[in-house]
Design an enzyme around this catalytic site. Structure first.
Site, PDB file in Angstrom:
ATOM      1  CG  ASP A 177      -8.958  -2.269  11.321  1.00 51.31           C
ATOM      2  OD1 ASP A 177     -10.037  -2.731  11.743  1.00 51.31           O
ATOM      3  OD2 ASP A 177      -7.986  -2.982  11.031  1.00 51.31           O
ATOM      4  CG  HIS A 201      -1.664  -9.309  -4.284  1.00 54.75           C
ATOM      5  ND1 HIS A 201      -2.683  -9.247  -3.359  1.00 54.75           N
ATOM      6  CD2 HIS A 201      -1.025 -10.474  -4.074  1.00 54.75           C
ATOM      7  CE1 HIS A 201      -2.665 -10.343  -2.631  1.00 54.75           C
ATOM      8  NE2 HIS A 201      -1.666 -11.105  -3.046  1.00 54.75           N
ATOM      9  CG  HIS A 252      -2.627  -5.671   6.212  1.00 53.06           C
ATOM     10  ND1 HIS A 252      -2.608  -6.980   5.751  1.00 53.06           N
ATOM     11  CD2 HIS A 252      -3.167  -5.724   7.452  1.00 53.06           C
ATOM     12  CE1 HIS A 252      -3.113  -7.777   6.674  1.00 53.06           C
ATOM     13  NE2 HIS A 252      -3.451  -7.043   7.724  1.00 53.06           N
TER      14      HIS A 252
END
Length: 116
Positions: free
Chosen positions: A30, A46, A99
């Site tokens: 991150d 996706h 995510h």
């Protein structure tokens, strides 16, 4: 999706600090870590959020969790970690690509939620 931030990261169009990649998932640090260990694991294909998954997404969801376990152990959190998947507006999902946040480190991550 052509304009999705995480799709672009998975395709290598936007740089990231990659820690894992296979044919189904991509994992990277991150950019604004909340804990000593803070890795994002995304499906390469996706998927907008948990609210939009289909039965055909079962294998990639399981893969995300298996990779989360592996990466937590390999990256400084062998004694435990937390997996967070924010979903939709109420869940405060900021990027509209599924995510999982893997957070941990040497100290406990703290309470899950504030009690109301």
């Amino acid at each position: 999706m052509d304009n999705c931030l995480f799709c672009k990261i998975a395709r290598g169009e936007i740089p990231s600090r990659k820690v894992f990649e296979d044919e189904d998932v991509f994992a990277f640090h991150d950019i604004n870590p909340a804990r000593p260990l803070h890795i994002l694991v995304i499906p390469k294909r996706h998927i907008t959020s948990l609210a939009t998954i289909a039965d055909t997404d079962t294998l990639v969801l399981g893969r995300i969790l298996a990779v989360a376990n592996q990466l937590a152990s390999e990256n400084g959190s062998p004694d435990g970690f937390r997996v967070i998947i924010n979903t939709g507006r109420i869940g405060q999902q900021e990027v509209q690509h599924l995510h999982a946040h893997i957070v941990g480190g040497p100290e406990p991550v703290g309470p899950m939620l504030k009690r109301v």
